[in-house]
Design a protein around this motif. Sequence first.
Motif, mmCIF file in Angstrom:
data_model
loop_
_atom_site.group_PDB
_atom_site.id
_atom_site.type_symbol
_atom_site.label_atom_id
_atom_site.label_comp_id
_atom_site.label_asym_id
_atom_site.label_seq_id
_atom_site.Cartn_x
_atom_site.Cartn_y
_atom_site.Cartn_z
ATOM 1 N N ALA A 1 0.836 -1.205 0.000
ATOM 2 C CA ALA A 1 0.000 0.000 0.000
ATOM 3 C C ALA A 1 0.870 1.255 0.000
ATOM 4 C CB ALA A 1 -0.932 -0.005 1.212
ATOM 5 N N ARG A 2 1.960 1.245 0.771
ATOM 6 C CA ARG A 2 2.837 2.415 0.837
ATOM 7 C C ARG A 2 3.489 2.683 -0.523
ATOM 8 N NH1 ARG A 2 6.376 0.745 5.786
ATOM 9 N NH2 ARG A 2 4.902 -0.948 6.061
ATOM 10 N N VAL A 3 3.972 1.623 -1.174
ATOM 11 C CA VAL A 3 4.597 1.795 -2.492
ATOM 12 C C VAL A 3 3.575 2.335 -3.488
ATOM 13 C CG1 VAL A 3 5.673 0.596 -4.437
ATOM 14 C CG2 VAL A 3 6.341 0.015 -2.084
ATOM 15 N N CYS A 4 2.368 1.764 -3.486
ATOM 16 C CA CYS A 4 1.332 2.206 -4.427
ATOM 17 C C CYS A 4 0.962 3.668 -4.206
ATOM 18 C CB CYS A 4 0.091 1.328 -4.288
ATOM 19 S SG CYS A 4 0.282 -0.357 -4.905
ATOM 20 N N ARG A 5 0.804 4.058 -2.959
ATOM 21 C CA ARG A 5 0.431 5.447 -2.686
ATOM 22 C C ARG A 5 1.541 6.413 -3.090
ATOM 23 N NH1 ARG A 5 -2.500 3.294 1.906
ATOM 24 N NH2 ARG A 5 -0.615 3.390 3.174
ATOM 25 N N PHE A 6 2.792 6.010 -2.859
ATOM 26 C CA PHE A 6 3.910 6.862 -3.272
ATOM 27 C C PHE A 6 3.903 7.045 -4.790
ATOM 28 C CE2 PHE A 6 8.191 7.424 -4.914
ATOM 29 C CZ PHE A 6 8.657 8.484 -4.155
ATOM 30 N N LEU A 7 3.703 5.966 -5.522
ATOM 31 C CA LEU A 7 3.706 6.037 -6.985
ATOM 32 C C LEU A 7 2.510 6.830 -7.503
ATOM 33 C CD1 LEU A 7 4.820 2.381 -7.805
ATOM 34 C CD2 LEU A 7 6.213 4.462 -7.875
ATOM 35 N N LEU A 8 1.355 6.683 -6.842
ATOM 36 C CA LEU A 8 0.183 7.458 -7.244
ATOM 37 C C LEU A 8 0.411 8.945 -7.020
ATOM 38 C CD1 LEU A 8 -2.669 5.180 -5.866
ATOM 39 C CD2 LEU A 8 -2.346 5.831 -8.260
ATOM 40 N N ASP A 9 1.040 9.284 -5.897
ATOM 41 C CA ASP A 9 1.342 10.683 -5.614
ATOM 42 C C ASP A 9 2.303 11.242 -6.653
ATOM 43 O OD1 ASP A 9 1.205 13.020 -3.711
ATOM 44 O OD2 ASP A 9 3.353 12.638 -3.623
ATOM 45 N N LYS B 1 1.790 2.735 -15.200
ATOM 46 C CA LYS B 1 1.069 2.427 -16.431
ATOM 47 C C LYS B 1 -0.434 2.634 -16.255
ATOM 48 C CE LYS B 1 0.132 -1.432 -19.623
ATOM 49 N NZ LYS B 1 0.424 -2.858 -19.906
ATOM 50 N N ASP B 2 -0.972 2.211 -15.112
ATOM 51 C CA ASP B 2 -2.414 2.252 -14.881
ATOM 52 C C ASP B 2 -2.671 2.726 -13.449
ATOM 53 O OD1 ASP B 2 -5.116 1.751 -14.466
ATOM 54 O OD2 ASP B 2 -5.130 -0.062 -15.690
ATOM 55 N N SER B 3 -3.024 4.003 -13.296
ATOM 56 C CA SER B 3 -3.250 4.567 -11.961
ATOM 57 C C SER B 3 -4.434 3.913 -11.260
ATOM 58 C CB SER B 3 -3.472 6.080 -12.049
ATOM 59 O OG SER B 3 -2.309 6.734 -12.499
ATOM 60 N N ASP B 4 -5.494 3.602 -12.016
ATOM 61 C CA ASP B 4 -6.663 2.973 -11.403
ATOM 62 C C ASP B 4 -6.312 1.601 -10.848
ATOM 63 O OD1 ASP B 4 -8.276 5.133 -11.971
ATOM 64 O OD2 ASP B 4 -8.945 4.316 -13.902
ATOM 65 N N ARG B 5 -5.524 0.844 -11.606
ATOM 66 C CA ARG B 5 -5.101 -0.476 -11.138
ATOM 67 C C ARG B 5 -4.225 -0.348 -9.894
ATOM 68 N NH1 ARG B 5 -6.409 -5.105 -9.956
ATOM 69 N NH2 ARG B 5 -5.097 -6.867 -10.543
ATOM 70 N N LEU B 6 -3.357 0.631 -9.895
ATOM 71 C CA LEU B 6 -2.478 0.869 -8.750
ATOM 72 C C LEU B 6 -3.305 1.217 -7.512
ATOM 73 C CD1 LEU B 6 0.627 0.846 -8.466
ATOM 74 C CD2 LEU B 6 0.592 3.314 -8.793
ATOM 75 N N ARG B 7 -4.349 2.014 -7.725
ATOM 76 C CA ARG B 7 -5.206 2.414 -6.606
ATOM 77 C C ARG B 7 -5.962 1.203 -6.052
ATOM 78 N NH1 ARG B 7 -7.133 6.109 -9.197
ATOM 79 N NH2 ARG B 7 -5.734 7.782 -8.525
ATOM 80 N N GLU B 8 -6.426 0.324 -6.940
ATOM 81 C CA GLU B 8 -7.113 -0.893 -6.495
ATOM 82 C C GLU B 8 -6.198 -1.755 -5.643
ATOM 83 O OE1 GLU B 8 -8.483 -2.980 -9.900
ATOM 84 O OE2 GLU B 8 -9.863 -1.401 -10.554
ATOM 85 N N ILE B 9 -4.963 -1.930 -6.098
ATOM 86 C CA ILE B 9 -4.011 -2.774 -5.371
ATOM 87 C C ILE B 9 -3.681 -2.159 -4.018
ATOM 88 C CG2 ILE B 9 -1.671 -3.736 -5.424
ATOM 89 C CD1 ILE B 9 -1.925 -3.802 -8.496
ATOM 90 N N ALA B 10 -3.601 -0.833 -3.959
ATOM 91 C CA ALA B 10 -3.284 -0.155 -2.693
ATOM 92 C C ALA B 10 -4.339 -0.442 -1.642
ATOM 93 C CB ALA B 10 -3.160 1.341 -2.916
ATOM 94 N N ASN B 11 -5.584 -0.668 -2.066
ATOM 95 C CA ASN B 11 -6.685 -0.888 -1.131
ATOM 96 C C ASN B 11 -6.953 -2.365 -0.852
ATOM 97 O OD1 ASN B 11 -7.240 1.879 -0.837
ATOM 98 N ND2 ASN B 11 -8.440 1.883 -2.721
ATOM 99 N N GLU B 12 -6.152 -3.273 -1.477
ATOM 100 C CA GLU B 12 -6.312 -4.701 -1.234
ATOM 101 C C GLU B 12 -5.576 -5.117 0.032
ATOM 102 O OE1 GLU B 12 -4.754 -6.654 -4.628
ATOM 103 O OE2 GLU B 12 -6.454 -6.153 -5.931
ATOM 104 N N GLN B 13 -5.769 -6.393 0.396
ATOM 105 C CA GLN B 13 -4.995 -6.967 1.473
ATOM 106 C C GLN B 13 -3.546 -7.049 1.036
ATOM 107 O OE1 GLN B 13 -6.076 -7.819 4.558
ATOM 108 N NE2 GLN B 13 -8.006 -6.852 3.907
ATOM 109 N N PRO B 14 -2.581 -7.051 1.996
ATOM 110 C CA PRO B 14 -1.159 -7.107 1.632
ATOM 111 C C PRO B 14 -0.826 -8.284 0.741
ATOM 112 C CG PRO B 14 -1.400 -6.626 3.965
ATOM 113 C CD PRO B 14 -2.780 -6.968 3.445
ATOM 114 N N LEU B 15 0.052 -8.033 -0.237
ATOM 115 C CA LEU B 15 0.512 -9.089 -1.121
ATOM 116 C C LEU B 15 1.512 -9.984 -0.420
ATOM 117 C CD1 LEU B 15 1.085 -7.048 -4.381
ATOM 118 C CD2 LEU B 15 -0.858 -8.479 -3.844
ATOM 119 N N ALA B 16 1.792 -11.138 -1.007
ATOM 120 C CA ALA B 16 2.707 -12.100 -0.417
ATOM 121 C C ALA B 16 4.090 -11.538 -0.213
ATOM 122 C CB ALA B 16 2.786 -13.343 -1.303
ATOM 123 N N ALA B 17 4.465 -10.507 -1.026
ATOM 124 C CA ALA B 17 5.796 -9.932 -0.920
ATOM 125 C C ALA B 17 6.041 -9.321 0.439
ATOM 126 C CB ALA B 17 6.004 -8.866 -2.002
#
Length: 227
Positions: A145-153, A210-226
């Motif tokens: 979520a932190r990475v996604c929000r940084f990239l969206l900003d 590449k896709d801000s909407d996709r990035l925003r969706e992922i930011a609001n999901e449960q944490p990824l396995a990484a």
Amino acid sequence: MPTHKQKVCDACRIGQASAPHPCPWRESRFDSGACLALPGDQASHVWFIRDGWVAISASSLSGDELSCCVRGPGSMVGLEAASRREFRFEVWTLTPVVACRLPTDALATWAPIPSGPVGALLEGALDELARRHTDLEMLSGGATARVCRFLLDSATREQRHGPLPASERLAFPAKTLARVLGIRPETLSRITTKLRERGALEPGRSIVVKDSDRLREIANEQPLAAQ
């Protein structure tokens, strides 16, 4: 004989700043538990707390509390009104409060932002005030979520100011970005790989949205396995 109001204004730095003219700020009284501002509200007044205490809190989009502080007599609340921004914080009274308020239009007359260096400094300070909530939210939640929000900003800033040359995109080391976001460099690498696989980032070594909407969706999901 000076009235009680005149005595109060004469002893107040706001009233002193208004002299020799009458102070345009108007007194309001609130019981404890009153709401002065909510996120998304247009800042229509600046409040000067004369007596009592208020709580100022910020929450993320998911509802998690990011910060909470208490302010008392002598505090200014709602400086966003100086630049007609929206509130990013909640403000509630903790005790009975006496506050003086000044509407946005009257604020522009009482304390106009000057041109020149002083005006530029004030505008910059107001911009930094507006970014506080973004900074807090960027460091909340899991690593993805932190990475996604940084990239969206970053993508939002590019939309405002135009795309950066490829050579300038995230020109600082990944280790530095990881430190800013409070994660390990190898975790950042795994997350950006997954974001490319899911179509949020452009292929390649550079980190390009590449896709801000996709990035925003992922930011609001449960944490990824990484994570």
